[in-house]
Motif scaffolding. Structure first.
Motif, PDB file in Angstrom:
ATOM      1  N   ILE A  35      -6.099 -10.611  -0.915  1.00 17.15           N
ATOM      2  CA  ILE A  35      -5.820  -9.321  -0.275  1.00 17.15           C
ATOM      3  C   ILE A  35      -4.338  -8.999  -0.358  1.00 17.15           C
ATOM      4  O   ILE A  35      -3.943  -7.832  -0.521  1.00 17.15           O
ATOM      5  CB  ILE A  35      -6.310  -9.345   1.183  1.00 17.15           C
ATOM      6  N   GLY A  36      -3.481 -10.016  -0.256  1.00 14.41           N
ATOM      7  CA  GLY A  36      -2.043  -9.773  -0.399  1.00 14.41           C
ATOM      8  C   GLY A  36      -1.678  -9.258  -1.779  1.00 14.41           C
ATOM      9  O   GLY A  36      -0.808  -8.387  -1.923  1.00 14.41           O
ATOM     10  N   VAL A  37      -2.339  -9.786  -2.811  1.00 13.86           N
ATOM     11  CA  VAL A  37      -2.088  -9.280  -4.171  1.00 13.86           C
ATOM     12  C   VAL A  37      -2.572  -7.840  -4.307  1.00 13.86           C
ATOM     13  O   VAL A  37      -1.888  -6.984  -4.897  1.00 13.86           O
ATOM     14  CB  VAL A  37      -2.768 -10.203  -5.203  1.00 13.86           C
ATOM     15  N   LEU A  38      -3.740  -7.539  -3.733  1.00 16.29           N
ATOM     16  CA  LEU A  38      -4.235  -6.161  -3.786  1.00 16.29           C
ATOM     17  C   LEU A  38      -3.345  -5.216  -2.987  1.00 16.29           C
ATOM     18  O   LEU A  38      -3.205  -4.033  -3.351  1.00 16.29           O
ATOM     19  CB  LEU A  38      -5.668  -6.106  -3.247  1.00 16.29           C
ATOM     20  N   ALA A  39      -2.746  -5.714  -1.913  1.00 15.79           N
ATOM     21  CA  ALA A  39      -1.894  -4.857  -1.089  1.00 15.79           C
ATOM     22  C   ALA A  39      -0.631  -4.423  -1.818  1.00 15.79           C
ATOM     23  O   ALA A  39       0.000  -3.426  -1.434  1.00 15.79           O
ATOM     24  CB  ALA A  39      -1.523  -5.572   0.212  1.00 15.79           C
ATOM     25  N   LEU A  40      -0.236  -5.160  -2.865  1.00 18.69           N
ATOM     26  CA  LEU A  40       0.936  -4.744  -3.624  1.00 18.69           C
ATOM     27  C   LEU A  40       0.687  -3.439  -4.367  1.00 18.69           C
ATOM     28  O   LEU A  40       1.630  -2.655  -4.588  1.00 18.69           O
ATOM     29  CB  LEU A  40       1.320  -5.846  -4.622  1.00 18.69           C
ATOM     30  N   ARG A  41      -0.558  -3.169  -4.733  1.00 19.03           N
ATOM     31  CA  ARG A  41      -0.903  -1.933  -5.437  1.00 19.03           C
ATOM     32  C   ARG A  41      -1.580  -0.912  -4.533  1.00 19.03           C
ATOM     33  O   ARG A  41      -1.470   0.286  -4.779  1.00 19.03           O
ATOM     34  CB  ARG A  41      -1.824  -2.242  -6.632  1.00 19.03           C
ATOM     35  N   ARG A  42      -2.269  -1.382  -3.515  1.00 14.03           N
ATOM     36  CA  ARG A  42      -2.952  -0.497  -2.574  1.00 14.03           C
ATOM     37  C   ARG A  42      -2.445  -0.797  -1.170  1.00 14.03           C
ATOM     38  O   ARG A  42      -2.887  -1.758  -0.532  1.00 14.03           O
ATOM     39  CB  ARG A  42      -4.475  -0.699  -2.639  1.00 14.03           C
TER      40      ARG A  42
END
Length: 392
Positions: A35-42
Motif C-alpha cells: 500500500i505504501g508503494v501504491l500511495a506514491l502514485r495514488r
C-alpha cells in the motif's frame, strides 16, 4: 524434544506453531509495504495507511471468521494443515474413539470457542497495537518535554503583544482544556506507566508457554489457547479431503436461505459468488503478497548494499622510471651496487626527487657538494635523502 522435531503424530512441532503465529505479522508487513508503494502514485491510499490498524484488523476479522467457520482453524493454521480441537479433560473409559495419547479427549469447536478464538486472534492484537502507539506517543512527549520543556508552560510564560505594541496579559489567551482532552491526557499517562509492565508480562507468559510446549510439558502453545480450552492438532487426510465438501454444503445452504423475488435472489447470488471467490483466492493472494514483500525486501536491500558499498578501483600502474641525464652517472647493471662508489650499497638511502638508491655516505657528500641527483641531475638537497631499512 526429539518428538517435537521429528514431526510425527497429531501434535504439531514447535516450528509449525511458531511459523503459524508469525505469519500474520509478515502478512501485515507485506500489505503495508504494498500500500505504501501504491500511495506514491495514488495519494488516496495514504488514508488507508493512516488507519492501518483498523484496516488490517477488519481484514483479519473476515479471514479468521471464515476460516474458523469452515475449517475449525485460524487463517494461518489452515495453511499449515492444522486444526483446532476442543479439550475435554474428563474422559469416559467406554468412549475412546477420539482420545489422544495423553489421555485428553478432543472434540470439534463449540460456538463460544470460535468467538473467543476471534477475540484472541483479532481483537486483543488490535488493542495491543493501539496501546503500543499511545505508549510511543506518550514517551515521545515526555522526551520532548525533558529536552525543550512543556509547550503549554512556554506559551503561558511568553509575552505577547498586540498590533499596537501593547502588552497583552497571557491569562486572556489561556483556553481551558476540555474534559475529553484531560481524560485522554490522563489515560495516556496511565498507559505510559502501565504498558511496559503489561508488555513484559505478556512476553514472559508467551515465552514460558512456548518453552513448556517445546519441552512437551504442556499441550497449549499459548495462554489464549488454554483459556479457550483448545488444542491445535494436525489435520488428518480425511479431514483435509472433507473440507471442500463441507464448504460447498455451507454455501449451498446459504443460497437456499435467500428470500425475495427472482431478480433480488439473482443479485444476492451474484454478491455471494463474488464473496466466495474473494475468500477462495484470499489465501493464495495473501501468501503471494508475503513472498512478494520478502522478494522486494531482498531486492532493495541488496541494491542499497551495492549503492552504499565503496567503489574499488584497480591500483594505478607504477610511474615510468626517471630518465638518466646524458651527463649523469650511468647506472650499474647490478641493482645492489652503488652508482657512486661502484660497491655494494651500505646503509642504502634514496633521493626522493628521482627515486634512485645510493650509499648514505656517498649520496650525502655528493648532494651536499653539487645540490643535485647524480643520475638525473635534478635539483636536490640533504632533506631529500631518506634512509631505507629494507634493501630490495
Amino acid at each position: 524434544m526429539l518428538f517435537q522435531v521429528g514431526g510425527q503424530g497429531t501434535r504439531p512441532t514447535f516450528f509449525e506453531m511458531a511459523a503459524a503465529q508469525q505469519l500474520p505479522a509478515s502478512l501485515r508487513a507485506a500489505l503495508t509495504y504494498s500500500i505504501g508503494v501504491l500511495a506514491l502514485r495514488r495519494p488516496f491510499f495514504h488514508r488507508v495507511l493512516d488507519y492501518e490498524d483498523e484496516f488490517f484488523s477488519l481484514l483479519m476479522l473476515v479471514l479468521e471468521t471464515h476460516s474458523l467457520r469452515t475449517t475449525d482453524a485460524s487463517f494461518s493454521e489452515s495453511l499449515y494443515g492444522l486444526r483446532r480441537r476442543g479439550v475435554n479433560v474428563k474422559v469416559k473409559k467406554e468412549d475412546s474413539r477420539s482420545v489422544s495419547g495423553d489421555g485428553i479427549q478432543h472434540r470439534g469447536l463449540a460456538k463460544h470457542q470460535k468467538v473467543l478464538s476471534v477475540v484472541f486472534l483479532v481483537v486483543l492484537p488490535y488493542f495491543k497495537s493501539k496501546l503500543h502507539a499511545i505508549y510511543n506517543k506518550e514517551r515521545e512527549a515526555r522526551l520532548q518535554a525533558s529536552l525543550w520543556g512543556d509547550d503549554n508552560e512556554r506559551f503561558n510564560d511568553a509575552e505577547i503583544y498586540d498590533v499596537r505594541g501593547d502588552l497583552v496579559p497571557t491569562r486572556t489567551l489561556r483556553v481551558e482544556a476540555s474534559v475529553r482532552e484531560r481524560v485522554m491526557n490522563k489515560f495516556q499517562k496511565i498507559v505510559g506507566a502501565c504498558y511496559p509492565w503489561l508488555h513484559a508480562s505478556s512476553e514472559g507468559l508467551s515465552f514460558t508457554y512456548q518453552l513448556l510446549y517445546l519441552l512437551d510439558a504442556t499441550g497449549f502453545y499459548s495462554l489464549g489457547l488454554q483459556v479457550i480450552g483448545v488444542h491445535v492438532c494436525r489435520a488428518t487426510g480425511q479431514e483435509l479431503m472433507d473440507t471442500s465438501s463441507r464448504i460447498s454444503k455451507i454455501r449451498s445452504h446459504e443460497r437456499e436461505r435467500l428470500r425475495g423475488p427472482p431478480w433480488l435472489k439473482a443479485i444476492q447470488g451474484g454478491i455471494l459468488t463474488c464473496m466466495y471467490t474473494m475468500l477462495d483466492y484470499a489465501q493464495t493472494g495473501l501468501i503471494a503478497a508475503v513472498f512478494f514483500f520478502k522478494m522486494m525486501e531482498w531486492w532493495y536491500q541488496s541494491a542499497e548494499e551495492r549503492m552504499s558499498a565503496p567503489t574499488v578501483y584497480p591500483p594505478p600502474p607504477p610511474p615510468p622510471p626517471p630518465k638518466v641525464a646524458k651527463e649523469g652517472i650511468p647506472l650499474p647493471p647490478n641493482r645492489t651496487i652503488c652508482p657512486l662508489c661502484s660497491e655494494k650499497r651500505a646503509n642504502p638511502s634514496v633521493v626522493t626527487v628521482s627515486g634512485f638508491v645510493f650509499c648514505y655516505t656517498c649520496i650525502f657528500k655528493y648532494v651536499s657538494q653539487y645540490k643535485r641527483c647524480p643520475i638525473t641531475l635534478m635539483p636536490a638537497n640533504v632533506d631529500h635523502i631518506r634512509r631505507l631499512f629494507h634493501d630490495m
